[in-house]
Enzyme design. Sequence first.
Site, PDB file in Angstrom:
ATOM      1  N   GLU A  44       0.000   7.667   3.808  1.00  0.00           N
ATOM      2  CA  GLU A  44       1.369   7.443   4.293  1.00  0.00           C
ATOM      3  C   GLU A  44       2.188   8.712   4.130  1.00  0.00           C
ATOM      4  O   GLU A  44       1.960   9.462   3.165  1.00  0.00           O
ATOM      5  CB  GLU A  44       2.021   6.297   3.510  1.00  0.00           C
ATOM      6  CG  GLU A  44       1.340   4.959   3.744  1.00  0.00           C
ATOM      7  CD  GLU A  44       2.008   3.794   2.976  1.00  0.00           C
ATOM      8  OE1 GLU A  44       3.044   4.029   2.329  1.00  0.00           O
ATOM      9  OE2 GLU A  44       1.475   2.683   3.035  1.00  0.00           O
ATOM     10  N   HIS A  82       5.619   0.352   5.606  1.00  0.00           N
ATOM     11  CA  HIS A  82       5.791   0.128   4.158  1.00  0.00           C
ATOM     12  C   HIS A  82       7.210  -0.383   3.859  1.00  0.00           C
ATOM     13  O   HIS A  82       7.965   0.243   3.112  1.00  0.00           O
ATOM     14  CB  HIS A  82       5.500   1.415   3.372  1.00  0.00           C
ATOM     15  CG  HIS A  82       5.154   1.157   1.929  1.00  0.00           C
ATOM     16  ND1 HIS A  82       4.231   1.889   1.234  1.00  0.00           N
ATOM     17  CD2 HIS A  82       5.620   0.239   1.040  1.00  0.00           C
ATOM     18  CE1 HIS A  82       4.142   1.455  -0.012  1.00  0.00           C
ATOM     19  NE2 HIS A  82       4.985   0.444  -0.153  1.00  0.00           N
TER      20      HIS A  82
HETATM   21  P1  NAD Z   1       0.508  -7.984 -10.269  1.00  0.00           P
HETATM   22  O1  NAD Z   1      -0.049  -6.979 -11.220  1.00  0.00           O
HETATM   23  O2  NAD Z   1       1.516  -8.956 -10.761  1.00  0.00           O
HETATM   24  O3  NAD Z   1      -0.689  -8.819  -9.608  1.00  0.00           O
HETATM   25  C1  NAD Z   1      -1.896  -8.257  -9.224  1.00  0.00           C
HETATM   26  C2  NAD Z   1      -2.995  -9.296  -9.413  1.00  0.00           C
HETATM   27  O4  NAD Z   1      -4.209  -8.718  -8.952  1.00  0.00           O
HETATM   28  C3  NAD Z   1      -3.192  -9.699 -10.879  1.00  0.00           C
HETATM   29  O5  NAD Z   1      -3.149 -11.111 -11.006  1.00  0.00           O
HETATM   30  C4  NAD Z   1      -4.575  -9.148 -11.227  1.00  0.00           C
HETATM   31  O6  NAD Z   1      -5.289 -10.003 -12.103  1.00  0.00           O
HETATM   32  C5  NAD Z   1      -5.239  -9.113  -9.868  1.00  0.00           C
HETATM   33  N1  NAD Z   1      -6.340  -8.138  -9.812  1.00  0.00           N
HETATM   34  C6  NAD Z   1      -6.376  -6.896 -10.354  1.00  0.00           C
HETATM   35  N2  NAD Z   1      -7.560  -6.312 -10.081  1.00  0.00           N
HETATM   36  C7  NAD Z   1      -8.277  -7.216  -9.362  1.00  0.00           C
HETATM   37  C8  NAD Z   1      -9.573  -7.191  -8.775  1.00  0.00           C
HETATM   38  N3  NAD Z   1     -10.375  -6.121  -8.889  1.00  0.00           N
HETATM   39  N4  NAD Z   1      -9.983  -8.279  -8.088  1.00  0.00           N
HETATM   40  C9  NAD Z   1      -9.170  -9.362  -7.960  1.00  0.00           C
HETATM   41  N5  NAD Z   1      -7.937  -9.455  -8.517  1.00  0.00           N
HETATM   42  C10 NAD Z   1      -7.499  -8.385  -9.193  1.00  0.00           C
HETATM   43  O7  NAD Z   1       1.070  -7.133  -9.034  1.00  0.00           O
HETATM   44  P2  NAD Z   1       2.183  -7.588  -7.984  1.00  0.00           P
HETATM   45  O8  NAD Z   1       3.522  -7.263  -8.494  1.00  0.00           O
HETATM   46  O9  NAD Z   1       1.878  -8.979  -7.535  1.00  0.00           O
HETATM   47  O10 NAD Z   1       1.878  -6.534  -6.805  1.00  0.00           O
HETATM   48  C11 NAD Z   1       0.767  -6.693  -5.967  1.00  0.00           C
HETATM   49  C12 NAD Z   1       0.614  -5.479  -5.060  1.00  0.00           C
HETATM   50  O11 NAD Z   1       1.729  -5.376  -4.179  1.00  0.00           O
HETATM   51  C13 NAD Z   1       0.552  -4.114  -5.779  1.00  0.00           C
HETATM   52  O12 NAD Z   1      -0.400  -3.308  -5.120  1.00  0.00           O
HETATM   53  C14 NAD Z   1       1.931  -3.517  -5.549  1.00  0.00           C
HETATM   54  O13 NAD Z   1       1.936  -2.133  -5.626  1.00  0.00           O
HETATM   55  C15 NAD Z   1       2.171  -4.026  -4.138  1.00  0.00           C
HETATM   56  N6  NAD Z   1       3.565  -4.008  -3.673  1.00  0.00           N
HETATM   57  C16 NAD Z   1       3.788  -3.569  -2.407  1.00  0.00           C
HETATM   58  C17 NAD Z   1       5.071  -3.578  -1.926  1.00  0.00           C
HETATM   59  C18 NAD Z   1       5.346  -3.069  -0.534  1.00  0.00           C
HETATM   60  O14 NAD Z   1       6.384  -2.453  -0.330  1.00  0.00           O
HETATM   61  N7  NAD Z   1       4.495  -3.301   0.431  1.00  0.00           N
HETATM   62  C19 NAD Z   1       6.129  -4.033  -2.710  1.00  0.00           C
HETATM   63  C20 NAD Z   1       5.859  -4.488  -4.004  1.00  0.00           C
HETATM   64  C21 NAD Z   1       4.552  -4.471  -4.474  1.00  0.00           C
HETATM   65  C1  MLT Z   2       6.263  -1.017  -4.753  1.00  0.00           C
HETATM   66  O1  MLT Z   2       5.141  -0.887  -5.258  1.00  0.00           O
HETATM   67  O2  MLT Z   2       7.249  -1.356  -5.426  1.00  0.00           O
HETATM   68  C2  MLT Z   2       6.397  -0.809  -3.288  1.00  0.00           C
HETATM   69  O3  MLT Z   2       5.391  -0.080  -2.742  1.00  0.00           O
HETATM   70  C3  MLT Z   2       7.734  -0.491  -2.785  1.00  0.00           C
HETATM   71  C4  MLT Z   2       8.231   0.913  -2.820  1.00  0.00           C
HETATM   72  O4  MLT Z   2       8.496   1.424  -3.884  1.00  0.00           O
HETATM   73  O5  MLT Z   2       8.438   1.498  -1.773  1.00  0.00           O
END
Ligand code: NAD
Ligand code: MLT
Length: 307
Positions: A257, A275
């Site tokens: 990205e 994103h």
């Molecule tokens: P979290 O840590 O609360 O949950 C992640 C889950 O994945 C946990 O329950 C963990 O046990 C599980 N996990 C870890 N490794 C694993 C594996 N190898 N196989 C199966 N399960 C596994 O995280 P979250 O806050 O729910 O965030 C999830 C994802 O979303 C992260 O990658 C975060 O960076 C991403 N995110 C993206 C955005 C965006 O802007 N698109 C915003 C917020 C978070």
């Molecule tokens: C995050 O992990 O919180 C997301 O990717 C959002 C961001 O910071 O842009």
Amino acid sequence: MVLIAEELSPAGLALLEPDFEIRRVDGADREALAAAVAGADALIVRSATTVDAAVLAAAPRLRVVARAGVGLDNVDVEAATRAGVMVVNAPTSNIVTAAEHAIALLLATARNIPQAHSALKRGEWRRAAYTGVELQDKTLGVLGLGRIGVLVAQRLAAFGMRVIAYDPYVQAARAAQLGARLVPLDELLRDSDFITVHLPKTPETLGLIGDRELRLVKPSVRIVNAARGGIIDEDALDLALKEGRVAGAGIDVFRSEPCTDSPLFQHDSVAVTPHLGASTHEAQEKAGTQVARSVRLALAGEFVPDA
Ligand code: NAD
Ligand code: MLT
């Protein structure tokens, strides 16, 4: 000095400005970042700034790296710890926003909303071409039943979906409490009508959904990734879409990205966003204020609690 390498909400800024010198840099510009970080006590980033050993080596005064969001995959936490630099994030700031975005992409793929929208704006009234599918009585496969995965599962259960999940770190009883049944990965891939990814990006999860996995899914499956690029192998997904082995996808995150050109963009059945998973006013305000508070505490040498 507090160095802000990406956007920070006005509310977060207001918590820092009275007491600290604030400087800004474009975190994606590696050279500028290395120069600016030399005098920084704190560095605030989102996901577009890579804080690796080289950046840390250029920052002799640095005491805290603050990630205004969830994922820490762009920060080398081990290198920071070795350098005595604290790393903080805002782990709950954007989880509702991210869950809602994943659901928006899922609904968009179910009902062909982006395609129909573009066609109608071109003056094409094509009702038959954009017949969709219902969510009710369908199986939702959640990869990663953590903070965001749980919110998505709870919300989509209210649409009448059966929820199954793959997460080896979650107890079956906890999943059952949430109305989800834990299953092995291959079973989830075979049985799901919709799959949504909510895993962290780690060496274990990178490429977790590749060619082998995409050969197990139903051809009617719609797949959403609003977690991290690369967890679904983009080339394997492109091929599966080309060969009709996947019906559609909603993708918010990319292997590299910013991404302005991808084979996935060629598929009419793929809805994409740049994103935007955390991009609401509410989430950015929470992320900004949570990290600003943590930076204040860290620079005062005080204990920084989990946000
Ligand atoms: P979290 O840590 O609360 O949950 C992640 C889950 O994945 C946990 O329950 C963990 O046990 C599980 N996990 C870890 N490794 C694993 C594996 N190898 N196989 C199966 N399960 C596994 O995280 P979250 O806050 O729910 O965030 C999830 C994802 O979303 C992260 O990658 C975060 O960076 C991403 N995110 C993206 C955005 C965006 O802007 N698109 C915003 C917020 C978070
Ligand atoms: C995050 O992990 O919180 C997301 O990717 C959002 C961001 O910071 O842009």
